[in-house]
Design a protein around this motif. Structure first.
Motif, PDB file in Angstrom:
ATOM      1  N   ASP A  19       0.871  -1.273   0.043  1.00 24.19           N
ATOM      2  CA  ASP A  19       0.026  -0.017   0.136  1.00 24.19           C
ATOM      3  C   ASP A  19       0.890   1.148  -0.052  1.00 24.19           C
ATOM      4  O   ASP A  19       0.400   2.274  -0.630  1.00 24.19           O
ATOM      5  CB  ASP A  19      -1.038  -0.075   1.215  1.00 24.19           C
ATOM      6  CG  ASP A  19      -1.958  -0.935   1.219  1.00 24.19           C
ATOM      7  OD1 ASP A  19      -2.258  -1.610   0.029  1.00 24.19           O
ATOM      8  OD2 ASP A  19      -2.445  -1.360   2.077  1.00 24.19           O
ATOM      9  N   ALA A  20       2.075   1.299   0.566  1.00 22.13           N
ATOM     10  CA  ALA A  20       3.170   2.263   0.549  1.00 22.13           C
ATOM     11  C   ALA A  20       3.516   2.412  -0.585  1.00 22.13           C
ATOM     12  O   ALA A  20       3.471   3.684  -1.117  1.00 22.13           O
ATOM     13  CB  ALA A  20       3.853   2.182   1.811  1.00 22.13           C
ATOM     14  N   ARG A  21       3.682   1.505  -1.541  1.00 19.73           N
ATOM     15  CA  ARG A  21       4.197   1.552  -2.692  1.00 19.73           C
ATOM     16  C   ARG A  21       3.179   2.055  -3.786  1.00 19.73           C
ATOM     17  O   ARG A  21       3.543   2.996  -4.544  1.00 19.73           O
ATOM     18  CB  ARG A  21       4.887   0.380  -3.276  1.00 19.73           C
ATOM     19  CG  ARG A  21       6.105  -0.315  -2.518  1.00 19.73           C
ATOM     20  CD  ARG A  21       6.926  -1.367  -3.236  1.00 19.73           C
ATOM     21  NE  ARG A  21       6.140  -2.491  -3.055  1.00 19.73           N
ATOM     22  CZ  ARG A  21       6.198  -3.390  -2.175  1.00 19.73           C
ATOM     23  NH1 ARG A  21       7.105  -3.209  -1.025  1.00 19.73           N
ATOM     24  NH2 ARG A  21       5.729  -4.540  -2.060  1.00 19.73           N
ATOM     25  N   SER A  22       1.919   1.481  -3.597  1.00 21.24           N
ATOM     26  CA  SER A  22       0.878   2.088  -4.514  1.00 21.24           C
ATOM     27  C   SER A  22       0.531   3.375  -4.257  1.00 21.24           C
ATOM     28  O   SER A  22       0.385   4.370  -5.348  1.00 21.24           O
ATOM     29  CB  SER A  22      -0.137   0.755  -4.616  1.00 21.24           C
ATOM     30  OG  SER A  22      -0.753   0.978  -3.401  1.00 21.24           O
ATOM     31  N   SER A  23       0.209   3.806  -3.179  1.00 20.80           N
ATOM     32  CA  SER A  23      -0.551   4.912  -2.904  1.00 20.80           C
ATOM     33  C   SER A  23       0.370   6.154  -2.678  1.00 20.80           C
ATOM     34  O   SER A  23       0.136   7.260  -2.846  1.00 20.80           O
ATOM     35  CB  SER A  23      -1.497   4.676  -1.732  1.00 20.80           C
ATOM     36  OG  SER A  23      -0.659   4.648  -0.455  1.00 20.80           O
ATOM     37  N   VAL A  24       1.521   5.910  -2.121  1.00 18.75           N
ATOM     38  CA  VAL A  24       2.672   7.012  -1.847  1.00 18.75           C
ATOM     39  C   VAL A  24       3.604   6.980  -2.579  1.00 18.75           C
ATOM     40  O   VAL A  24       3.846   7.987  -3.453  1.00 18.75           O
ATOM     41  CB  VAL A  24       3.219   6.920  -0.341  1.00 18.75           C
ATOM     42  CG1 VAL A  24       3.841   8.225  -0.117  1.00 18.75           C
ATOM     43  CG2 VAL A  24       2.022   6.890   0.732  1.00 18.75           C
ATOM     44  N   LEU A  25       4.213   5.865  -2.961  1.00 19.55           N
ATOM     45  CA  LEU A  25       5.424   5.963  -3.748  1.00 19.55           C
ATOM     46  C   LEU A  25       5.035   6.482  -5.295  1.00 19.55           C
ATOM     47  O   LEU A  25       5.387   7.366  -5.772  1.00 19.55           O
ATOM     48  CB  LEU A  25       5.998   4.518  -3.878  1.00 19.55           C
ATOM     49  CG  LEU A  25       7.231   4.496  -4.981  1.00 19.55           C
ATOM     50  CD1 LEU A  25       8.546   5.215  -4.557  1.00 19.55           C
ATOM     51  CD2 LEU A  25       7.601   2.927  -4.868  1.00 19.55           C
ATOM     52  N   ARG A  26       4.077   5.557  -5.822  1.00 25.49           N
ATOM     53  CA  ARG A  26       3.840   5.699  -7.300  1.00 25.49           C
ATOM     54  C   ARG A  26       2.822   6.880  -7.548  1.00 25.49           C
ATOM     55  O   ARG A  26       2.914   7.587  -8.510  1.00 25.49           O
ATOM     56  CB  ARG A  26       3.122   4.483  -7.942  1.00 25.49           C
ATOM     57  CG  ARG A  26       4.204   3.124  -7.871  1.00 25.49           C
ATOM     58  CD  ARG A  26       3.362   1.978  -8.549  1.00 25.49           C
ATOM     59  NE  ARG A  26       4.558   0.802  -8.531  1.00 25.49           N
ATOM     60  CZ  ARG A  26       4.425  -0.168  -7.547  1.00 25.49           C
ATOM     61  NH1 ARG A  26       3.584  -0.156  -6.836  1.00 25.49           N
ATOM     62  NH2 ARG A  26       5.246  -1.042  -7.411  1.00 25.49           N
ATOM     63  N   GLU A  27       1.892   7.179  -6.628  1.00 31.40           N
ATOM     64  CA  GLU A  27       0.939   8.142  -6.911  1.00 31.40           C
ATOM     65  C   GLU A  27       1.491   9.619  -6.466  1.00 31.40           C
ATOM     66  O   GLU A  27       0.825  10.808  -7.150  1.00 31.40           O
ATOM     67  CB  GLU A  27      -0.264   7.924  -6.199  1.00 31.40           C
ATOM     68  CG  GLU A  27      -1.338   6.605  -6.693  1.00 31.40           C
ATOM     69  CD  GLU A  27      -2.455   6.399  -6.090  1.00 31.40           C
ATOM     70  OE1 GLU A  27      -2.801   7.207  -5.423  1.00 31.40           O
ATOM     71  OE2 GLU A  27      -3.037   5.486  -6.300  1.00 31.40           O
ATOM     72  N   THR A  28       2.290   9.657  -5.638  1.00 32.72           N
ATOM     73  CA  THR A  28       2.752  11.121  -5.004  1.00 32.72           C
ATOM     74  C   THR A  28       4.298  11.225  -5.049  1.00 32.72           C
ATOM     75  O   THR A  28       4.636  12.202  -5.711  1.00 32.72           O
ATOM     76  CB  THR A  28       2.228  11.184  -3.724  1.00 32.72           C
ATOM     77  OG1 THR A  28       0.896  10.858  -3.541  1.00 32.72           O
ATOM     78  CG2 THR A  28       2.389  12.463  -3.190  1.00 32.72           C
ATOM     79  N   LEU A  29       4.917  10.389  -4.552  1.00 35.54           N
ATOM     80  CA  LEU A  29       6.372  10.529  -4.534  1.00 35.54           C
ATOM     81  C   LEU A  29       7.421  10.620  -5.886  1.00 35.54           C
ATOM     82  O   LEU A  29       7.989  11.866  -5.838  1.00 35.54           O
ATOM     83  CB  LEU A  29       6.952   9.492  -3.471  1.00 35.54           C
ATOM     84  CG  LEU A  29       8.622   9.646  -3.312  1.00 35.54           C
ATOM     85  CD1 LEU A  29       8.851  10.762  -2.764  1.00 35.54           C
ATOM     86  CD2 LEU A  29       9.220   8.500  -2.401  1.00 35.54           C
ATOM     87  N   ILE A  30       6.968   9.611  -6.632  1.00 33.49           N
ATOM     88  CA  ILE A  30       7.807   9.617  -7.779  1.00 33.49           C
ATOM     89  C   ILE A  30       7.345  10.766  -8.732  1.00 33.49           C
ATOM     90  O   ILE A  30       8.101  11.521  -9.352  1.00 33.49           O
ATOM     91  CB  ILE A  30       7.763   8.131  -8.505  1.00 33.49           C
ATOM     92  CG1 ILE A  30       8.538   7.301  -7.794  1.00 33.49           C
ATOM     93  CG2 ILE A  30       7.873   8.137  -9.921  1.00 33.49           C
ATOM     94  CD1 ILE A  30       8.574   5.901  -8.568  1.00 33.49           C
ATOM     95  N   PRO A  31       6.059  10.916  -8.787  1.00 35.35           N
ATOM     96  CA  PRO A  31       5.521  12.147  -9.872  1.00 35.35           C
ATOM     97  C   PRO A  31       6.094  13.450  -9.350  1.00 35.35           C
ATOM     98  O   PRO A  31       6.527  14.361 -10.185  1.00 35.35           O
ATOM     99  CB  PRO A  31       3.827  12.143  -9.706  1.00 35.35           C
ATOM    100  CG  PRO A  31       3.665  10.589  -9.595  1.00 35.35           C
ATOM    101  CD  PRO A  31       4.747  10.117  -8.525  1.00 35.35           C
ATOM    102  N   TRP A  32       6.103  13.541  -7.968  1.00 29.90           N
ATOM    103  CA  TRP A  32       6.783  14.894  -7.499  1.00 29.90           C
ATOM    104  C   TRP A  32       8.201  14.938  -7.633  1.00 29.90           C
ATOM    105  O   TRP A  32       9.056  16.046  -7.900  1.00 29.90           O
ATOM    106  CB  TRP A  32       6.352  15.410  -6.232  1.00 29.90           C
ATOM    107  CG  TRP A  32       4.812  15.818  -6.098  1.00 29.90           C
ATOM    108  CD1 TRP A  32       3.793  15.229  -5.468  1.00 29.90           C
ATOM    109  CD2 TRP A  32       4.549  17.198  -6.465  1.00 29.90           C
ATOM    110  NE1 TRP A  32       2.643  16.125  -5.493  1.00 29.90           N
ATOM    111  CE2 TRP A  32       3.047  17.163  -6.301  1.00 29.90           C
ATOM    112  CE3 TRP A  32       5.317  18.249  -6.940  1.00 29.90           C
ATOM    113  CZ2 TRP A  32       2.400  18.554  -6.638  1.00 29.90           C
ATOM    114  CZ3 TRP A  32       4.473  19.339  -7.521  1.00 29.90           C
ATOM    115  CH2 TRP A  32       3.195  19.620  -7.015  1.00 29.90           C
TER     116      TRP A  32
END
Length: 409
Positions: free
Chosen positions: A66-79
């Protein structure tokens, strides 16, 4: 710490970012769905990683996926792509770790899996960000506290938290809103170190589809609307023990002096928990509980003894009904026997006790109380297996003692 020209925070997000300069060490953003909480904290973490070369930062949830899907891919990497560019960092998928051009690292992981927890808690950090803490136990969070120990010149180490609010019995509500210690209920010694802010979808409306609030959030059932639109701390939808209320919470001084018999329940796993009960006739009292994170069974049992949780009147022992899947670990628990793990029957029995006003919980049982209003079913009617460790131990204790207590007596 400045903000990127590509990140244009809303007015409320600017206030949230200002908390980083407030002197607080623990910062919680809570509120409704898509209110910008995660974006603010991820951006703050990115800025810290960029400003302090060679620093290390952790983003964790209950489950790593869930950390990878909701935070890493949706927020961290795009920013990261928007602020430093794709060529200014590397992502090692097998390590769930990002390395920036200046040597700083951002780790992503979960606290609900032993291997994952051991890996991420094997390092020291300058920032630890607990994402969606309504799913993370207090024991898991406090275990991670010792890892906020990396030293980088002029960098003030910080804890970040966010969540859609859970019940008002949750540990985060007690600490951040009531400013009380979770376990003792006493006032925080340094309340200024714990700051929180409410962010709701309305505050982030300029970044949302025009109909998100009116056509989606406004049409939710009342409890979900209160939580996901208004950011209120309320009982979850589909609560299993929905008739449990505050009148069933008993002050320690008001508990009966004598009980006819005692029993306990034991749940194993990364979050290991114990719940002790006492009976007077048909009435059950939840007298004590204890939980730990990533502790061996033997050490846990020794801690139970040191806390007096294995003692009964007259020095007599009592059965500790253990998760049947515990195997050989059951032998390491004083009084340990296999529990009856009939989930639905056990739930029905406890609900019947609650409905008949034959169920009471000591105010000291912070583990049981923090979970009981968030223990719920999903839309398919399945029990949500998150943050339910004390409730499993409670069910083992109560239902097993009814089914097996006479045989073992």
């Amino acid at each position: 710490m400045g903000t990127s020209v590509l990140f244009k925070p809303t007015a409320i997000q600017k206030e949230a970012l200002a908390l980083l300069k407030s002197g607080a060490k623990h910062i919680l953003l809570f509120g409704g769905s898509r209110s910008g909480k995660t974006t603010v904290l991820v951006m703050a973490l990115i800025f810290r990683a960029l400003f302090y070369a060679g620093s290390r930062h952790l983003i964790c949830r209950y489950r790593a996926k869930d950390a990878r899907s909701s935070v890493l891919r949706e927020t961290l990497i795009p920013w990261l792509d928007n602020t430093v560019g794709k060529n200014s960092y590397t992502y090692l998928a097998h390590e769930s770790m990002i390395t920036l051009y200046n040597g700083s690292e951002i780790w992503i992981g979960g606290l609900g899996d032993r291997e994952q927890a051991d890996k991420i808690l094997g390092h020291e950090y300058n920032t630890i960000y607990f994402n969606e803490i309504s799913q993370i136990s207090y024991a898991a969070v406090t275990t991670a506290y010792s890892r906020l120990a990396m030293r980088i010149p002029d960098c003030r180490n910080l804890f970040f938290y966010d969540c859609n609010p859970g019940s008002p019995l949750h540990w985060a509500y007690k600490i951040f809103v009531l400013k009380r210690q979770f376990l003792s209920g006493e006032q925080l010694e340094k309340p200024g170190l714990y700051q929180s802010m409410l962010l709701n979808p309305e505050d982030n409306s300029e970044n949302l589809p025009e109909d998100y609030i009116t056509d989606i959030l406004d049409t939710l059932p009342e409890k979900q609307k209160a939580r996901f639109r208004d950011g209120q701390w309320v009982k979850a939808e589909g609560v299993i023990y929905d008739r449990f209320d505050e009148t069933m919470i008993v002050k320690a001084a008001d508990l009966p002096e004598r009980f006819e018999r005692f029993a306990a329940g034991q749940d194993f796993g990364l979050n290991i928990t114990f719940v002790k009960i006492g009976w007077i006739g048909d009435v059950v009292y939840v007298l004590g509980d204890y939980g730990a994170f990533n502790m061996t069974t033997q050490s846990f049992n020794e801690e139970l003894g040191a806390r007096g949780l294995l003692e009964a009147a007259g020095g007599m022992g009592f059965p500790v009904y253990c998760d049947p899947a515990g195997g050989e670990r059951i032998q390491e628990i004083t009084g340990g026997v296999k529990a009856n793990n009939s989930v639905e029957s056990g739930i029905d029995y406890i609900n019947a006790k609650i409905e008949r006003k034959q169920f009471f919980v000591s105010e000291k049982c912070t583990g049981v109380l923090s979970e009981i209003w968030d223990y719920c079913r999903d839309e398919a009617g399945q029990i949500v297996k998150v943050n339910d460790h004390f409730l499993d131990a409670l069910r083992y204790a109560v239902f097993s003692d009814v089914q097996l207590g006479v045989i073992l007596a």
